[in-house]
Scaffold this motif. Structure first.
Motif, short mmCIF file in Angstrom:
data_model
loop_
_atom_site.label_atom_id
_atom_site.label_comp_id
_atom_site.label_asym_id
_atom_site.label_seq_id
_atom_site.Cartn_x
_atom_site.Cartn_y
_atom_site.Cartn_z
N ILE A 1 43.07 42.28 53.69
CA ILE A 1 42.70 41.16 52.81
C ILE A 1 43.85 40.17 52.67
O ILE A 1 45.02 40.54 52.65
CB ILE A 1 42.28 41.69 51.41
N ASP A 2 43.51 38.92 52.61
CA ASP A 2 44.47 37.87 52.27
C ASP A 2 44.86 38.06 50.80
O ASP A 2 43.98 38.09 49.93
CB ASP A 2 43.81 36.50 52.47
N PRO A 3 46.16 38.20 50.46
CA PRO A 3 46.55 38.43 49.06
C PRO A 3 46.07 37.34 48.10
O PRO A 3 45.94 37.59 46.91
CB PRO A 3 48.09 38.46 49.13
N ALA A 4 45.80 36.15 48.63
CA ALA A 4 45.33 35.06 47.76
C ALA A 4 43.84 35.17 47.48
O ALA A 4 43.30 34.36 46.72
CB ALA A 4 45.63 33.71 48.41
N ARG A 5 43.15 36.17 48.07
CA ARG A 5 41.69 36.29 47.90
C ARG A 5 41.34 37.60 47.22
O ARG A 5 40.42 38.30 47.62
CB ARG A 5 41.01 36.22 49.28
N LYS A 6 42.07 37.94 46.14
CA LYS A 6 41.85 39.20 45.47
C LYS A 6 40.48 39.30 44.83
O LYS A 6 39.89 40.38 44.74
CB LYS A 6 42.94 39.44 44.42
N ALA A 7 39.95 38.19 44.35
CA ALA A 7 38.62 38.21 43.74
C ALA A 7 37.56 38.59 44.78
O ALA A 7 36.68 39.42 44.52
CB ALA A 7 38.30 36.84 43.13
N GLU A 8 37.68 38.01 46.00
CA GLU A 8 36.75 38.36 47.05
C GLU A 8 36.93 39.81 47.47
O GLU A 8 35.96 40.49 47.84
CB GLU A 8 36.94 37.43 48.26
N ALA A 9 38.17 40.32 47.43
CA ALA A 9 38.43 41.71 47.83
C ALA A 9 37.66 42.68 46.95
O ALA A 9 37.06 43.65 47.44
CB ALA A 9 39.93 42.01 47.75
N ALA A 10 37.64 42.42 45.64
CA ALA A 10 36.91 43.29 44.73
C ALA A 10 35.41 43.27 45.04
O ALA A 10 34.74 44.31 45.03
CB ALA A 10 37.17 42.87 43.29
N MET A 11 34.88 42.09 45.33
CA MET A 11 33.46 41.99 45.65
C MET A 11 33.14 42.70 46.96
O MET A 11 32.14 43.42 47.07
CB MET A 11 33.04 40.52 45.74
N ILE A 12 34.01 42.54 47.97
CA ILE A 12 33.79 43.19 49.27
C ILE A 12 33.80 44.71 49.11
O ILE A 12 32.93 45.41 49.65
CB ILE A 12 34.86 42.74 50.27
N GLN A 13 34.77 45.22 48.34
CA GLN A 13 34.83 46.67 48.13
C GLN A 13 33.57 47.19 47.45
O GLN A 13 33.04 48.24 47.81
CB GLN A 13 36.06 47.01 47.29
N GLY A 14 33.07 46.45 46.48
CA GLY A 14 31.85 46.86 45.80
C GLY A 14 30.65 46.88 46.72
O GLY A 14 29.84 47.83 46.69
N LEU A 15 30.53 45.88 47.59
CA LEU A 15 29.40 45.84 48.52
C LEU A 15 29.50 46.92 49.58
O LEU A 15 28.49 47.53 49.97
CB LEU A 15 29.32 44.45 49.16
N LEU A 16 30.71 47.18 50.07
CA LEU A 16 30.88 48.26 51.06
C LEU A 16 30.54 49.61 50.44
O LEU A 16 29.91 50.46 51.08
CB LEU A 16 32.31 48.25 51.59
N THR A 17 30.96 49.81 49.20
CA THR A 17 30.63 51.06 48.51
C THR A 17 29.12 51.19 48.32
O THR A 17 28.54 52.27 48.52
CB THR A 17 31.33 51.11 47.14
N LYS A 18 28.49 50.10 47.98
CA LYS A 18 27.03 50.12 47.79
C LYS A 18 26.33 50.46 49.10
O LYS A 18 25.36 51.25 49.12
CB LYS A 18 26.56 48.75 47.29
#
Length: 371
Positions: free
Chosen positions: A127-144
């Protein structure tokens, strides 16, 4: 006298229409400001869906389970996967062309074959460190996606831990219908500023080149001359307001809540800045001096009044200082009629402030022009 005033006003408006730069900053630039900031604050055209995050995916496992997992995650509207190599994916994220990459690690398929719930399946997220908000969303969708796959393999695809009954509740709309309802009052303000500076510099130019003296020698009173100048500026401001508001309604979906109060706000703003135009013109002795003094006063007014940024993003101290700016009361008046839902009583305050400001400035400007 009425005919003389109208003739003088028409003359000044014709002069304005022949100056291309003045026409652009009076009519063109305000549209640019309103539309540009409208898109900035809305994230794109109103009603346009946000695009999916474009991620690069590296499947190191190369099993049916890993491919099924990628396919399941790809079904989410928020994600868009593109196959890649690790080197290319790291370079893309490092250069900022992609927000992240996903690596399905070797052993994913082996973990997927175990009994539910089983060991975790290995995934790497770059992940790009400047895109932490997107990282949380991506992790949630991958988990789902992973949980859905596990439930399906366990024969529990239709199982849900909750029984949810939906009850439709009609949404009560409050606030602006879109970002353009916020930015078009700013655009109108810049159009008004263009009118003010054009007419102020034009009046000083007439004084410098002797046109004003010749007008005074004509069979018209000084009062008629001042009234004609004021009427021309008032008319130009009114046209700017009408053109921009019409554009906002027909093209950008603005829906004023009260056209009567909108007209009152527009008239009060015109009165205020016609008076301010007279004050600037009275203070100036040359075109350059008038332009410099006018912008020196208008820029702080515009900054603290909300003409450069919406007031809702301002710190509290700027909002307090902004009470001294007629720009603040102008924008508040337009917002009150467009989306704040002002009553006639609530609209009275900004209109009264603007009219009082305009009258005081007009008196000071006329007095200075007599000297």
């Amino acid at each position: 006298m009425t005919k003389a005033i109208l003739a003088l006003a028409v003359k000044d408006l014709r002069v304005l229409s022949r100056v291309r730069a003045a026409m652009f900053f009076t009519f063109g630039w305000p549209v640019v400001v309103a539309v540009l900031f409208g898109y900035v604050f809305s994230g794109g055209a109103q009603g346009t869906p946000q695009s999916a995050l474009r991620l690069l995916v590296i499947d190191e496992d190369q099993t049916d389970a890993s491919r099924a997992f990628i396919e399941r995650a790809h079904r989410f509207d928020e994600l868009d996967f593109e196959p890649s190599t690790r080197e290319a994916a790291e370079a893309a994220v490092r250069q900022g062309t992609r927000p992240a990459f996903v690596v399905v690690k070797a052993g994913f398929g082996e973990a997927a074959r175990t009994t539910f719930p089983g060991p975790p399946r290995p995934i790497e997220l770059g992940i790009d460190p400047a895109r932490k908000a997107e990282a949380a969303m991506i992790q949630g969708l991958l988990t789902k996606a992973a949980v859905g796959d596990m439930l399906e393999r366990a024969g529990m695809a239709a199982w849900s831990p909750l029984s949810i009954a939906e009850t439709p509740v009609a949404r009560e709309r409050r606030g602006p219908v879109n970002a353009f309802a916020i930015t078009f009052p700013q655009g109108i303000m810049w159009g008004i500023i263009g009118c003010v500076m054009t007419f102020a510099v034009g009046l000083v130019s007439e004084r410098v080149h002797g046109t004003f003296v010749r007008l005074q020698m004509a069979p018209v009173t000084r009062t008629a001359i001042m009234a004609g100048k004021a009427l021309a500026c008032f008319g130009a401001i009114a046209v700017v307001e009408l053109v921009l508001l019409t554009l906002g309604v027909l093209v950008f979906g603005i829906r004023p809540q009260s056209y009567a109060l909108l007209a009152a706000a527009g008239a009060a703003a015109a009165v205020a800045f016609v008076g301010f135009m007279m004050l600037i013109a009275g203070m100036g002795r040359t075109e350059q001096g008038t332009s410099g003094a006018g912008w020196a006063m208008l820029m702080p007014m515009t900054l603290f009044g909300g003409g450069m940024m919406p007031q809702f993003v301002m710190p509290s101290w700027m909002l307090t200082v902004g009470h001294l700016s007629p720009v603040k009361w102008t924008i508040l008046g337009f917002e009150g009629a467009i989306w704040r839902g002002f009553s006639a009583g609530e609209m009275l305050l900004p209109c009264a402030v603007l009219v009082a400001f305009g009258a005081a400035c007009f008196a000071g400007g006329v007095r200075a022009l007599r000297d």
